[in-house]
Scaffold this motif. Structure first.
Motif, PDB file in Angstrom:
ATOM      1  N   GLU A  69      37.561  23.537  32.567  1.00 24.55           N
ATOM      2  CA  GLU A  69      36.766  24.312  31.838  1.00 24.55           C
ATOM      3  C   GLU A  69      36.113  25.579  32.412  1.00 24.55           C
ATOM      4  OE1 GLU A  69      35.173  20.759  28.717  1.00 24.55           O
ATOM      5  OE2 GLU A  69      33.758  21.862  30.135  1.00 24.55           O
ATOM      6  N   ARG A  70      36.060  25.444  33.644  1.00 23.84           N
ATOM      7  CA  ARG A  70      35.520  26.714  34.327  1.00 23.84           C
ATOM      8  C   ARG A  70      36.405  27.874  34.680  1.00 23.84           C
ATOM      9  NH1 ARG A  70      32.813  22.744  37.626  1.00 23.84           N
ATOM     10  NH2 ARG A  70      34.321  22.902  39.243  1.00 23.84           N
ATOM     11  N   ASP A  71      37.936  27.311  34.547  1.00 27.81           N
ATOM     12  CA  ASP A  71      38.692  28.684  34.733  1.00 27.81           C
ATOM     13  C   ASP A  71      38.669  29.225  35.959  1.00 27.81           C
ATOM     14  OD1 ASP A  71      39.978  28.149  32.075  1.00 27.81           O
ATOM     15  OD2 ASP A  71      38.466  29.529  31.133  1.00 27.81           O
ATOM     16  N   ALA A  72      38.756  28.633  36.635  1.00 28.11           N
ATOM     17  CA  ALA A  72      38.583  29.035  38.025  1.00 28.11           C
ATOM     18  C   ALA A  72      39.574  30.184  38.598  1.00 28.11           C
ATOM     19  CB  ALA A  72      38.607  27.913  39.157  1.00 28.11           C
ATOM     20  N   ASP A  73      40.840  29.804  37.971  1.00 30.20           N
ATOM     21  CA  ASP A  73      42.075  30.765  38.054  1.00 30.20           C
ATOM     22  C   ASP A  73      41.821  32.293  37.382  1.00 30.20           C
ATOM     23  OD1 ASP A  73      43.102  28.911  40.078  1.00 30.20           O
ATOM     24  OD2 ASP A  73      44.116  27.833  38.475  1.00 30.20           O
ATOM     25  N   LEU A  74      41.172  32.256  36.460  1.00 29.56           N
ATOM     26  CA  LEU A  74      41.076  33.395  35.627  1.00 29.56           C
ATOM     27  C   LEU A  74      40.382  34.428  36.761  1.00 29.56           C
ATOM     28  CD1 LEU A  74      41.905  34.826  33.085  1.00 29.56           C
ATOM     29  CD2 LEU A  74      39.700  34.007  32.235  1.00 29.56           C
ATOM     30  N   ARG A  75      41.170  35.589  36.757  1.00 27.30           N
ATOM     31  CA  ARG A  75      40.248  36.613  37.688  1.00 27.30           C
ATOM     32  C   ARG A  75      40.298  37.912  36.681  1.00 27.30           C
ATOM     33  NH1 ARG A  75      44.497  34.458  40.184  1.00 27.30           N
ATOM     34  NH2 ARG A  75      45.758  36.364  39.934  1.00 27.30           N
ATOM     35  N   ARG A  76      39.177  38.659  36.672  1.00 24.53           N
ATOM     36  CA  ARG A  76      38.836  39.914  35.834  1.00 24.53           C
ATOM     37  C   ARG A  76      38.595  41.018  36.828  1.00 24.53           C
ATOM     38  NH1 ARG A  76      35.002  43.118  34.560  1.00 24.53           N
ATOM     39  NH2 ARG A  76      34.801  43.972  32.295  1.00 24.53           N
ATOM     40  N   GLY A 118      45.607  35.352  34.755  1.00 22.27           N
ATOM     41  CA  GLY A 118      45.445  33.788  34.269  1.00 22.27           C
ATOM     42  C   GLY A 118      45.365  33.844  33.001  1.00 22.27           C
ATOM     43  N   PHE A 119      45.036  32.523  32.424  1.00 21.61           N
ATOM     44  CA  PHE A 119      44.961  32.362  30.963  1.00 21.61           C
ATOM     45  C   PHE A 119      43.629  32.713  30.274  1.00 21.61           C
ATOM     46  CE2 PHE A 119      48.494  29.335  32.031  1.00 21.61           C
ATOM     47  CZ  PHE A 119      49.492  29.816  30.972  1.00 21.61           C
ATOM     48  N   ALA A 120      43.486  33.699  29.586  1.00 26.47           N
ATOM     49  CA  ALA A 120      42.321  34.043  28.987  1.00 26.47           C
ATOM     50  C   ALA A 120      42.098  33.507  27.615  1.00 26.47           C
ATOM     51  CB  ALA A 120      42.345  35.593  28.807  1.00 26.47           C
ATOM     52  N   ARG A 121      41.161  32.723  27.554  1.00 23.36           N
ATOM     53  CA  ARG A 121      40.952  32.084  26.206  1.00 23.36           C
ATOM     54  C   ARG A 121      40.294  33.146  25.205  1.00 23.36           C
ATOM     55  NH1 ARG A 121      37.690  28.484  29.281  1.00 23.36           N
ATOM     56  NH2 ARG A 121      35.870  29.195  27.976  1.00 23.36           N
ATOM     57  N   ALA A 122      40.253  32.910  23.880  1.00 18.73           N
ATOM     58  CA  ALA A 122      40.002  33.685  22.883  1.00 18.73           C
ATOM     59  C   ALA A 122      38.387  33.848  22.848  1.00 18.73           C
ATOM     60  CB  ALA A 122      40.193  33.196  21.716  1.00 18.73           C
ATOM     61  N   ASP A 123      37.495  32.948  23.303  1.00 21.94           N
ATOM     62  CA  ASP A 123      36.074  33.254  23.332  1.00 21.94           C
ATOM     63  C   ASP A 123      35.926  34.115  24.703  1.00 21.94           C
ATOM     64  OD1 ASP A 123      37.016  31.340  25.303  1.00 21.94           O
ATOM     65  OD2 ASP A 123      35.221  30.120  25.102  1.00 21.94           O
ATOM     66  N   GLU A 124      36.640  34.005  25.591  1.00 24.72           N
ATOM     67  CA  GLU A 124      36.669  35.076  26.945  1.00 24.72           C
ATOM     68  C   GLU A 124      36.777  36.343  26.357  1.00 24.72           C
ATOM     69  OE1 GLU A 124      37.473  31.887  30.331  1.00 24.72           O
ATOM     70  OE2 GLU A 124      39.094  32.566  29.100  1.00 24.72           O
ATOM     71  N   LEU A 125      37.911  36.502  25.602  1.00 28.37           N
ATOM     72  CA  LEU A 125      38.255  37.823  24.955  1.00 28.37           C
ATOM     73  C   LEU A 125      37.190  38.460  24.191  1.00 28.37           C
ATOM     74  CD1 LEU A 125      42.062  37.386  24.387  1.00 28.37           C
ATOM     75  CD2 LEU A 125      41.064  38.171  26.225  1.00 28.37           C
ATOM     76  N   MET A 126      36.633  37.485  23.320  1.00 28.32           N
ATOM     77  CA  MET A 126      35.471  37.783  22.471  1.00 28.32           C
ATOM     78  C   MET A 126      34.318  38.304  23.253  1.00 28.32           C
ATOM     79  SD  MET A 126      36.275  37.948  19.324  1.00 28.32           S
ATOM     80  CE  MET A 126      34.889  38.081  18.597  1.00 28.32           C
ATOM     81  N   VAL A 127      33.917  37.700  24.171  1.00 25.07           N
ATOM     82  CA  VAL A 127      32.744  37.954  25.275  1.00 25.07           C
ATOM     83  C   VAL A 127      32.874  39.510  25.650  1.00 25.07           C
ATOM     84  CG1 VAL A 127      31.720  37.680  27.327  1.00 25.07           C
ATOM     85  CG2 VAL A 127      32.198  35.849  25.868  1.00 25.07           C
ATOM     86  N   GLU A 128      34.172  39.863  26.098  1.00 23.75           N
ATOM     87  CA  GLU A 128      34.335  41.251  26.499  1.00 23.75           C
ATOM     88  C   GLU A 128      34.452  42.099  25.087  1.00 23.75           C
ATOM     89  OE1 GLU A 128      35.105  43.459  29.571  1.00 23.75           O
ATOM     90  OE2 GLU A 128      35.293  41.424  29.663  1.00 23.75           O
TER      91      GLU A 128
END
Length: 223
Positions: A50-57, A199-209
């Motif tokens: 759940e922490r999406d450690a592999d997602l890099r912004r 990495g895999f960006a979830r919909a809620d992470e896109l919404m935060v942006e």
């Protein structure tokens, strides 16, 4: 049976029975212990995922090449013009026969578009095929339908050279379609920096942006 033989037989049978009982107890204890470890490992692993450690912004600026792509409706369009129409842009690279990365990325786009609700028309979702020789407009339409793409989410193909130039310009080229990696790019408006999610960006992470963009815009207007 000879005298004494019966006693020896009974003693042996008792020892064998005791051994079988001890083995059964030990086996049961091991099974319970193993089940406990597996459960503990599962409970530990779920939060890590759940922490999406592999997602890099990161943030970057790209010069979009002036190439012609073909939209899923069959219309040839200039890519910079498609991206610079005033809307925010969320972009990814897919191909229709992909069975791993692309379906997950497209599912995130589907959920993101649903979450946009009434604001859907202010965001342009762009999916560019990295297999343009196979992904005809008809195949792109079928693929888009699988993920319930609504107005504002367009799929593009084109010549191989045009697509490669876009991939290279946006640092998305990985040598071949089979070795591509999950990537989502977002831009609040023409001229702004791109937000890059490797990495895999979830919909809620896109919404935060997106909400961060809206907050920044509101603050500027209020000045």
């Amino acid at each position: 049976m000879k005298p004494g033989t019966e006693a020896i037989f009974l003693l042996s049978a008792g020892l064998i029975g005791a051994w079988m009982v001890s083995v059964a107890v030990a086996t049961n204890a091991h099974a319970q212990s193993t089940a406990g470890v597996s459960h503990a490992q599962k409970m530990h692993a779920e939060p890590v995922a759940e922490r999406d450690a592999d997602l890099r912004r990161s943030e970057a600026r790209y010069v979009i090449p002036s190439v012609t792509l073909v939209r899923q409706d069959g219309k040839s369009v200039n890519l910079p013009a498609e991206l610079d129409d005033g809307r925010a842009v969320v972009l990814n690279f897919i191909y229709t026969s992909c069975t791993t990365i692309c379906p997950m990325s497209s599912q995130s786009f589907e959920q993101f578009q649903e979450q946009l609700g009434a604001a859907r028309d202010s965001v342009h979702l762009v999916s560019i095929s990295i297999d343009p020789e196979q992904d005809t407009p008809a195949r792109l339409r079928d693929y888009a339908a699988q993920f319930h793409a609504q107005r504002g989410w367009d799929h593009y193909s084109g010549s191989l050279s045009a697509v490669l130039s876009v991939e290279r310009a946006m640092n998305a080229y990985r040598g071949a379609k089979m070795t591509h990696t999950p990537l989502t790019l977002m831009r609040a408006a023409p001229g702004k920096e791109w937000i890059r999610f490797d990495g895999f960006a979830r919909a809620d992470e896109l919404m935060v942006e997106r909400r961060a963009w809206e907050s920044t815009r509101a603050a500027l207007v209020a000045r």
